[in-house]
Design an enzyme around this catalytic site. Structure first.
Site, PDB file in Angstrom:
ATOM      1  N   ASN A   1       0.820  -1.185   0.045  1.00  0.00           N
ATOM      2  CA  ASN A   1      -0.011  -0.056   0.170  1.00  0.00           C
ATOM      3  C   ASN A   1       0.788   1.115   0.052  1.00  0.00           C
ATOM      4  OD1 ASN A   1      -2.627   1.724   0.781  1.00  0.00           O
ATOM      5  ND2 ASN A   1      -1.024   2.342   2.179  1.00  0.00           N
ATOM      6  N   GLU A   2       0.882   2.037  -1.240  1.00  0.00           N
ATOM      7  CA  GLU A   2       1.283   3.361  -1.240  1.00  0.00           C
ATOM      8  C   GLU A   2       2.981   3.313  -0.987  1.00  0.00           C
ATOM      9  OE1 GLU A   2      -0.787   6.309   1.121  1.00  0.00           O
ATOM     10  OE2 GLU A   2      -2.512   6.216   0.038  1.00  0.00           O
ATOM     11  N   ASP A   3       3.730   2.355  -1.031  1.00  0.00           N
ATOM     12  CA  ASP A   3       5.071   2.281  -1.053  1.00  0.00           C
ATOM     13  C   ASP A   3       5.717   3.047  -2.284  1.00  0.00           C
ATOM     14  OD1 ASP A   3       4.646   0.975   1.275  1.00  0.00           O
ATOM     15  OD2 ASP A   3       5.839  -0.734   0.996  1.00  0.00           O
TER      16      ASP A   3
END
Length: 875
Positions: A438-440
């Site tokens: 998630n959103e890395d």
């Protein structure tokens, strides 16, 4: 001897290393915070600001211990005795009778330890002790031990980066900082001669157009111990059962391992379908290990499996590159929610609670849930509920908002974690996609990290870059998914756009997007959401207060029960929440006498959230379009639930009390849903939004009265076309009377898509009938077979420009638990107060005179209803 299992749930004690007193544990699974609360040693961190008073717990070392008798079955020749730890949180050392048998540093990994040679003799007592060290301290030590990696983390402090523990325990912009520890999953003692180690079902489903479907399925089983045959039994939905026995002719011993498999071909199998598209057929699989006598069952495992074909359609089209799911050959619009852990203290969540949560989602006309990567791989009860209810699961691996390291020990731990959970969950047909993180990827742009997607295809070189986690997301995890569950899809991250869109900037033409220019970023008006979409919106949201009954449970001091109090601010973790929430409220609603107290202000936040989320769902569902032109493949709101009582983006609060936004999404996601929207005139000064500004450079607040265009459409998830009648009315906000003649039109609704009925329709005032233009609502209703199946209302913006004199609302009880609500003049945001244990069939709706009265079914309460609406004078 048949396999024997003993759950070690009782008889435990715990203590802190700074205290000599052992205290009883209520039960295992457990974590130290709930036990401390049980003994009155810390206050409930969910109330007031008590979270701060519990912060010391995370800095201590904690010990759990129990005793158990040596199983009598262990004296059987060739018997194995194992201790199984399904989950230890997180840095743990386990000893049996004073001998170390296990060291663990990953909350997501299960451990099986052979203790046959460690048991006390005879039926003597054995002492099991587990020591849990502080995760934050160990995390800081790991950061220091790996100076070659830049540990970048968002939301929280750096110590979470190298620790394989639920990342939300460090706090998030909706959750408290509660770094727990303990045996958070069951601990069991197993004694056996034979054990089924693993079951795998591989299949290929061929869907022939207009002809029979064929399913070739191979069932594999790995067996440990002395069994001479493996029996496979597949029970079809209904009566039919297929039993196949595979015999092992080689001699077996207690240490033998054997692999058995069988292949079955099914013609026209009964398939598993997502909710709303077909039934959820499940086959019952039973695998048995049979003794030499051919009769005795030594071990048995059961699973429910479902067969479906899932595709992620990413094709070049007129909008860019598509992103939507096709299940069993049918295009499916994914409308649903993102899921965070249901509690900060996970052992408190029962299997029934997980079922209840998924029923809430399903009852809201949602068909997908995204398990977010900062939480946990949920227990089987969660996915079983999704299987049975037809809820598609987008499953993140547990990485969120950080640049993770890739030193060898970390990678080994991640591989074990991923492989174990893939094997545990791969039989669930509801899980259609695994996602790397998630959103890395969004850190790449913000911190100028290296990412040469097209020019660098060497995974080993990625390990040497300043974004080495690419190796995890684009090499390690996809390889494991292919190896362990080939019938499930993989996506490198969320958001991610095929290597072309990995930045903070949203690319609406490719991949999935997190649309945070609403609330975060530029904090654009929610009315602009139709122009802020993408191929698949996997996050967007708006903050709102929970109902007053919930607020009163966590704000225990009555003097603190006002908007902006210290306690209310403490229970809103969103960055700059005061500025953002007040800005949105101030832009849309009057902050007069009727918005001074907590209930009234909370109500405005709820109406704002409902308007914004409904606006996103219905406009992006409109972009589902038609076959071959799927502009938007799905919408997932951030977020369904909370992990504690809080002001957040959740549409259902911690106590499972639904906010009005839940019902707004339910209406927008109905099988047939009419939508109406008018041209938006931005009344705020936004120099960058030239599209909405007049040539003079000034905003015209009267434009909403004179420059009126509107669209009406019908979205359908039904697989057959429908014939209906559309009625569009124009109703004065002031008088409740129609300001011009209604539009009636017969419509044929396109199946599984959107039917545009009225596009860019210009509204012209009848100057002979009305000399001065006035504010009115546009109300569209769809009738099918003489029944109104859907309606929608477009209000002039902003609501704060409107006057709401007496609305003449009538609420009558039609029967036990059924209420009828109507009004003589348009009503905005009619909200009935809800609390835990009360269920409503509808809430947070608008009332339009002349339309059918709203019927609300109420369960779980004998109290009289209390309600409010926008503009109501508070008593």
């Amino acid at each position: 001897m048949i396999q024997h299992t003993e759950i070690l749930s009782s008889g435990w004690e715990f203590k802190c290393d700074t205290d000599d007193t052992w205290r009883p544990v209520s039960q295992v699974p457990s974590n130290v915070h709930t036990e401390l609360m049980e003994h009155g040693l810390i206050p409930d961190p969910f109330k007031g600001t008590n979270e701060l008073d519990a912060s010391w717990v995370a800095d201590r070392t904690w010990r759990y211990r129990t005793a158990f008798m040596t199983p009598s079955e262990s004296r059987t020749q060739g018997a194995h005795v194992d201790l199984v730890f399904e989950g230890l949180d997180t840095f743990a050392v386990a000893t049996l009778n004073g001998r170390t048998m296990l060291e663990s540093d990953n909350m997501f990994i299960a451990h099986r330890v052979s203790i046959t040679d460690l048991l006390a003799e005879g039926t003597s007592t054995n002492t099991l002790e587990i020591v849990f060290e502080p995760a934050r301290q160990r995390g800081l030590e790991l950061v220091k031990a790996h100076p070659d990696h830049d540990f970048i983390v968002h939301q929280t402090e750096v110590s979470r980066g190298p620790v394989r523990k639920a990342q939300y325990h460090w706090g998030w912009d909706w959750g408290p900082i509660l770094l727990t520890c303990g045996p958070w999953k069951p601990v069991r003692l197993e004694t056996y001669l034979s054990r089924i180690e693993d079951i795998r079902v591989d299949y290929e489903l061929r869907l022939d157009q207009g002809g029979p479907s064929l399913l070739d399925t191979t069932i594999h089983a790995d067996i440990l111990g002395a069994g001479t045959a493996v029996e496979f039994e597949l029970a079809f939905p209904g009566e039919k059962v297929v039993t196949i026995r595979e015999t092992n002719n080689a001699p077996t011993t207690a240490a033998s391992r054997q692999h058995a498999s069988t292949t079955i071909t099914l013609k026209n199998p009964q398939l598993w379908w997502p909710r709303g598209y077909g039934p959820q057929h499940l086959y019952k699989l039973r695998v048995r290990s049979i003794a030499e006598d051919g009769l005795t069952v030594l071990a048995e495992e059961r699973k429910n499996i479902g067969f479906r074909k899932v595709e992620l359609i990413q094709e070049n089209d007129e909008f860019g590159k598509s992103f939507y799911f096709r299940i069993n050959g049918v295009d499916v619009f994914s409308g649903g929610s993102c899921w965070i852990p249901a509690d900060s203290f996970l052992p408190r969540i029962s299997s029934q609670r997980y079922r209840d949560w998924m029923e809430v989602l399903a009852d809201g006309n949602q068909n997908m849930v995204r398990v977010w990567g900062g939480g946990v791989y949920e227990p089987d009860a969660f996915y079983t509920a999704c299987d049975e209810l037809g809820i598609l699961v987008w499953q993140d691996f547990m990485f969120a908002c950080a640049s993770y390291p890739t030193y060898p020990a970390f990678l080994d731990s991640v591989e074990t974690e991923a492989r174990q959970n893939l094997r545990r969950l791969r039989h669930h047909p509801s899980i259609i996609l695994w996602c790397g993180n998630n959103e890395d990827y969004q850190l790449i742009e913000r911190y100028n990290l290296t990412y040469n997607f097209h020019s660098d295809k060497d995974p080993q070189s990625w390990l040497k870059s300043n974004f080495p986690a690419r190796y995890i997301y684009e090499h390690l995890l996809p390889t494991l998914v292919r190896d362990e569950c080939s019938t499930t899809l993989y996506h490198p991250g969320s958001p991610w756009g095929n290597g072309t869109s990995t930045t903070l900037r949203v690319d609406p033409t490719v991949g999935d997007v997190h649309q945070w220019e609403l609330w975060n970023g530029e904090a654009k008006p929610w009315q602009l959401l139709p122009h802020m979409g993408g191929r698949f919106i996997s996050e967007f949201g708006m903050v709102a207060y929970p109902h007053v009954a919930t607020v009163e449970r966590f704000v225990t001091d009555p003097a603190e029960r006002y908007a902006g109090s210290a306690t209310m601010d403490f229970h809103n973790k969103a960055v700059m929440h005061e500025r953002r929430l007040l800005a949105y409220i101030g832009e849309n609603f009057r902050l007069g006498e009727w918005a001074r107290d907590l209930p009234a202000f909370g109500h405005l936040t709820q109406v704002l959230q409902a308007d914004a989320l409904a606006g996103g769902y219905k406009s992006w569902r409109r972009h589902w379009g038609r076959e071959g032109a799927r502009g938007c493949g799905g919408v997932l709101v951030w977020q369904l639930n909370d992990c504690w009582p809080v002001v957040s983006w959740a549409i259902v609060d911690y106590y499972m009390v639904k906010k009005p936004a839940y019902y707004a999404i339910k209406r927008a996601m109905a099988p047939l849903a009419v939508g109406v929207a008018r041209k938006f005139h931005d009344w705020t000064a936004r120099p960058a939004d030239e599209l909405w500004r007049r040539n003079t450079g000034h905003v015209n607040p009267r434009a909403a009265l004179t420059d009126i265009k509107f669209d009406v459409w019908v979205a359908s998830s039904r697989l057959e076309s429908d014939k209906g009648r559309l009625v569009v009315r124009f109703v004065s906000v002031r008088t409740g009377e129609d300001v011009r003649e209604k539009i009636e039109q017969e419509v044929e609704v396109r199946p599984n898509g959107c039917t545009e009925v009225l596009t860019s329709c210009r509204f012209e005032w009848d100057e002979a009938a009305i000399a001065v233009p006035e504010h009115f609502v546009i109300h569209a209703a769809l009738w099918v077979g003489g029944v109104q199946v859907s309606n929608d209302t477009s209000w002039p913006d902003p609501i704060k420009y409107l006057d709401f004199p007496d609305r003449d609302i009538t609420v009558t009880r039609r029967s036990q638990g059924c209420f009828q609500v109507s009004a003589e003049r348009p009503v905005k945001g009619f909200v009935i107060a809800e609390k835990e244990g009360v269920r409503l069939s509808d809430n947070g709706f608008d009332l339009i005179p002349g339309n059918e009265p709203r019927l609300v079914q109420v369960e779980g309460s004998s109290d009289e209803l209390t309600w409010t609406f926008v503009g109501r004078k508070q008593q």
